[in-house]
Design an enzyme around this catalytic site. Structure first.
Site, PDB file in Angstrom:
ATOM      1  N   VAL A 118       0.805  -1.237  -0.008  1.00 46.88           N
ATOM      2  CA  VAL A 118       0.136  -0.070   0.105  1.00 46.88           C
ATOM      3  C   VAL A 118       0.888   1.111  -0.106  1.00 46.88           C
ATOM      4  O   VAL A 118       0.484   2.177  -0.906  1.00 46.88           O
ATOM      5  CB  VAL A 118      -0.897   0.075   1.269  1.00 46.88           C
ATOM      6  N   GLU A 119       1.993   1.279   0.752  1.00 50.38           N
ATOM      7  CA  GLU A 119       2.688   2.465   0.678  1.00 50.38           C
ATOM      8  C   GLU A 119       3.488   2.640  -0.378  1.00 50.38           C
ATOM      9  O   GLU A 119       3.708   3.726  -0.904  1.00 50.38           O
ATOM     10  CB  GLU A 119       3.915   2.143   1.970  1.00 50.38           C
ATOM     11  N   SER A 120       4.167   1.832  -0.959  1.00 47.65           N
ATOM     12  CA  SER A 120       5.253   1.918  -2.138  1.00 47.65           C
ATOM     13  C   SER A 120       4.793   1.288  -3.306  1.00 47.65           C
ATOM     14  O   SER A 120       5.773   1.215  -4.245  1.00 47.65           O
ATOM     15  CB  SER A 120       6.376   1.921  -1.444  1.00 47.65           C
TER      16      SER A 120
END
Length: 417
Positions: free
Chosen positions: A138-140
């Site tokens: 989700v982050e990167s």
């Protein structure tokens, strides 16, 4: 390039603690189209092929959807220590990933075969829920070199202050936020810190995204309630998307075949790699030539090395190598150190290069004590505690750079009065 839904910004520019997401209901005019196209192109670029077979016989271009009842029953069967649920918010993100951004999902799942095993080792060792690995996606979008416009970097999108406080080194040559294992160590340390505050993984995940201050405000507004979905209306907009996105990815990774996910083959297998620590200065081309690797492959495995150059370091720099190449590297290390093509310093010189002779204050009223660096310590904070300056600490410890590491001991002089 085809149009990329504005929600993709949730993947490309997440910020730890100080978020800068765009609301997925903003108008098209509110987006920087050139930036979005550039960032997404970088994320999707690279040679890779997608797996063509599917156990259910779906065709490559088939888009698969299910009724809510199927989603509900599948969510009930997901085994995780983190309470994931299916609702309208989570459904929005399932549809975004599995329908509108299917190509992106295929590539992310392909990258998970490289990075998830490395992340899982850390989570298992720390006895943390394995499902937390999906936060990195989700982050990167599992891009270890991802960088946001607010300087959050790496798989876990760590900012400089958070990364430094968790023990990572960042300078002109090395950014350990881009090292998947070291960044995971730092991110899990921070997540553990947040979990110890709330004793609830959903709140820890929310605080990872928007900072504990915002979560605390939401709890206060709800009169002390700590259920995420009760707090949901009072959390920042970006966090109201972040947690459902995590739940959507958790589901899609469990039911890849059912959604016709065709993982992109990036040509690497995480089980085939190991790490070593290098203390002398050396170039990546020199390592590649000595081990028979392509420089580009070495760069791919070592995104934390910023300029193809590993500087001498008293703490050592982690290098990722294929297992079979690691053996060659270790065996040939002595010979390589003597080679004119291998730019190096001895271990003793490597330490000296980063240090100067410590100075002792002339004031006879000053006495020497030792301060062990703890998680979250900074030179500024230590200086304030002992009523000295950062320059004093650097001088007393012979530091040429304002860099400290968790666990090391610092010389500190205090007034005996």
């Amino acid at each position: 390039m085809k149009h990329i839904d504005k929600v993709i910004l949730y993947l490309i520019i997440p910020i730890l603690g100080s978020c800068n997401y765009f609301n997925r209901h903003h108008s098209e005019n509110s987006l920087n189209a050139a930036y979005l196209d550039s960032a997404t192109h970088e994320l999707l670029a690279g040679s890779s092929q997608r797996v063509t077979a599917n156990m259910y016989g779906f065709q490559a271009d088939e888009v698969i959807t299910y009724p809510d009842s199927i989603y509900q029953s599948r969510y009930l069967s997901i085994a995780t220590d983190i309470p994931v649920v299916y609702n309208e918010f989570v459904k929005d993100y399932i549809e975004m990933y599995a329908l509108r951004e299917k190509e992106l999902l295929d590539r992310m799942v392909g990258k998970s075969r490289l990075y998830y095993p490395q992340i899982e080792v850390v989570l298992d060792r720390k006895k943390m829920p394995i499902a937390l690995k999906h936060l990195a996606m989700v982050e990167s979008a599992l891009n270890p070199a991802a960088a946001s416009r607010r300087s959050a970097v790496g798989l876990w999108q760590l900012t400089f202050p958070t990364a430094s406080s968790m023990g990572l080194h960042i300078n002109d040559y090395v950014d350990e936020r881009m090292n998947p294992v070291l960044a995971t160590e730092a991110a899990t340390k921070y997540l553990t810190k947040l979990y110890n505050i709330y004793h609830d993984w959903l709140l820890a995940i929310a605080a990872y995204n928007c900072g504990p201050g915002n979560v605390n405000k939401a709890i206060a507004r709800m009169g002390g309630y700590t259920d995420f979905w009760q707090l949901y209306p009072h959390l920042p907009r970006e966090t109201r998307g972040y947690v459902p996105a995590f739940m959507a990815i958790t589901y899609l990774m469990e039911y890849q075949e059912e959604h016709n996910v065709r993982p992109a083959d990036h040509g690497f297998s995480a089980q085939a790699f190991d790490t070593t620590r290098v203390f002398q200065s050396v170039t990546l081309p020199a390592i590649a030539a000595a081990t028979g690797m392509a420089v580009e492959e070495l760069r791919t495995l070592n995104p934390a090395i910023l300029q193809d150059f590993v500087p001498a370091s008293r703490w050592g720099t982690v290098i990722n190598l294929p297992v079979n190449k690691l053996a060659i590297f270790e065996r040939e290390n002595a010979r390589l150190l003597a080679s004119k093509d291998w730019k190096h310093e001895t271990m003793e010189n490597a330490i000296t290069a980063k240090m100067i002779k410590p100075k002792v204050p002339d004031d006879p009223t000053m006495v020497l004590i030792s301060h062990q660096v703890k998680s979250g310590n900074t030179l500024i904070g230590i200086a304030n505690r002992y009523k000295c300056s950062v320059q004093d600490l650097m001088s007393w410890n012979g530091l040429k750079e304002p860099v400290i590491r968790y666990g090391e001991s610092l010389n500190v002089y205090v007034n005996r009065k």
